[in-house]
Write an enzyme that holds these catalytic residues in place. Structure first.
Site, PDB file in Angstrom:
ATOM      1  N   SER A 110     -35.519  81.402  36.500  1.00  0.00           N
ATOM      2  CA  SER A 110     -35.475  80.017  36.029  1.00  0.00           C
ATOM      3  C   SER A 110     -36.856  79.391  36.057  1.00  0.00           C
ATOM      4  O   SER A 110     -37.716  79.763  36.861  1.00  0.00           O
ATOM      5  CB  SER A 110     -34.527  79.209  36.924  1.00  0.00           C
ATOM      6  OG  SER A 110     -34.623  77.824  36.648  1.00  0.00           O
ATOM      7  N   TYR A 137     -32.773  75.925  44.985  1.00  0.00           N
ATOM      8  CA  TYR A 137     -32.396  76.792  43.858  1.00  0.00           C
ATOM      9  C   TYR A 137     -33.631  77.520  43.329  1.00  0.00           C
ATOM     10  O   TYR A 137     -33.611  78.738  43.123  1.00  0.00           O
ATOM     11  CB  TYR A 137     -31.762  75.941  42.763  1.00  0.00           C
ATOM     12  CG  TYR A 137     -31.557  76.653  41.445  1.00  0.00           C
ATOM     13  CD1 TYR A 137     -30.524  77.555  41.275  1.00  0.00           C
ATOM     14  CD2 TYR A 137     -32.400  76.406  40.363  1.00  0.00           C
ATOM     15  CE1 TYR A 137     -30.330  78.207  40.056  1.00  0.00           C
ATOM     16  CE2 TYR A 137     -32.217  77.038  39.151  1.00  0.00           C
ATOM     17  CZ  TYR A 137     -31.188  77.942  39.000  1.00  0.00           C
ATOM     18  OH  TYR A 137     -31.010  78.583  37.804  1.00  0.00           O
ATOM     19  N   LYS A 141     -34.640  81.615  43.166  1.00  0.00           N
ATOM     20  CA  LYS A 141     -35.044  82.333  41.962  1.00  0.00           C
ATOM     21  C   LYS A 141     -36.408  83.004  42.146  1.00  0.00           C
ATOM     22  O   LYS A 141     -36.635  84.123  41.672  1.00  0.00           O
ATOM     23  CB  LYS A 141     -35.057  81.391  40.759  1.00  0.00           C
ATOM     24  CG  LYS A 141     -33.675  80.924  40.332  1.00  0.00           C
ATOM     25  CD  LYS A 141     -32.784  82.095  39.958  1.00  0.00           C
ATOM     26  CE  LYS A 141     -31.416  81.681  39.483  1.00  0.00           C
ATOM     27  NZ  LYS A 141     -30.563  82.836  39.087  1.00  0.00           N
TER      28      LYS A 141
END
Length: 258
Positions: A110, A137, A141
């Site tokens: 991402s 998050y 990643k």
């Protein structure tokens, strides 16, 4: 020549559903997920908890390539969610792929792995820049990219990490210019994943957005090494672009709402 057998983890999500449908004519698709989203998935969906290695390994039987999409998908996910789904789950996928002799893993990374550059408006951003996550998050990643590098170096598995932008059918309702700039159309998403499956390169981290003229992320290696050629842009949809030198400011609460 036999079709490649491709396992799509997270096939019940937006990108997973898209790829499961669009790649089915050219590959043998194995769909993994938890909750079926259509009649086909009611029949064929392989259910497995990716946190449980014993449930992951059977998914790899006869698989040539894994497209790994499963996991906590929101930039606002809390630590416990990304730890179990994105870190432990991805490690289990890579280890099972190694044990089963899978050729390649395509990892859905991402833009949030380097999203702090966006928050601080330190553009442009290149693939060789150090990870700089904007959230737990994003941390998960970035960890996944490094884990993939290890499995490639240590065990020889092909690992292609795509730093995916914002996938949506229509970018125009977005009121944040940065989202439009990182828009990835559904058609371009299909193009990018096809190239990630088939390209000769064996390892890499690649920004993956559409051909948006105001994008801040370099895709030179995506185009040269993967052969990705984006065809869409939000500007084409809008019929023109209002140019702001340096790009419009990033919202102070980025990545909330992204």
């Amino acid at each position: 020549m036999a079709q490649r057998r491709i396992l799509i983890t997270g096939a019940t999500g937006g990108i997973g559903l898209l790829l499961s449908e669009r790649l089915a004519d050219d590959y043998e698709i194995v769909q993994h997920g938890r909750t079926p989203k259509n009649e086909e998935q009611e029949r064929v969906l392989r259910k497995a908890d990716l946190e449980q290695y014993s449930e992951v390994l059977p998914l790899m039987e006869g698989v040539d390539t894994v497209i790994h999409l499963a996991g906590a998908a929101s930039p606002e996910s809390e630590w416990d969610a990304v730890l179990s789904a994105n870190i432990v789950g991805y490690r289990n996928v890579l280890e099972a792929a190694r044990e089963a002799g899978v050729r390649r893993v395509v990892y859905a990374s991402s833009n949030h792995a380097v999203g702090m550059y966006d928050r601080l408006e330190e553009w442009p951003v290149y693939p060789h820049h150090l990870p700089r996550a904007d959230s737990f998050y994003g941390v998960s990643k970035a960890f996944g990219e490094i884990l993939g590098r290890f499995y490639h170096d240590e065990y020889g598995i092909d690992v292609i990490s795509l730093r995916i932008g914002w996938v949506a059918p229509d970018p125009l309702p977005a009121d944040i210019e940065l989202l439009k700039a990182m828009w990835l159309s559904e058609d371009d998403a299909e193009r990018a994943f096809r190239r990630a499956v088939e390209a000769d390169v064996r390892y890499g981290v690649y920004y993956t957005v559409s051909d948006n003229p105001d994008r801040r992320w370099d895709m030179t290696n995506t185009m040269l090494e993967l052969g990705y050629r984006p065809q869409d842009s939000w500007v084409k949809r809008a019929g023109g672009e209002h140019v702001v030198e340096g790009g419009e400011p990033t919202p102070d609460d980025w990545p909330k709402g992204s």
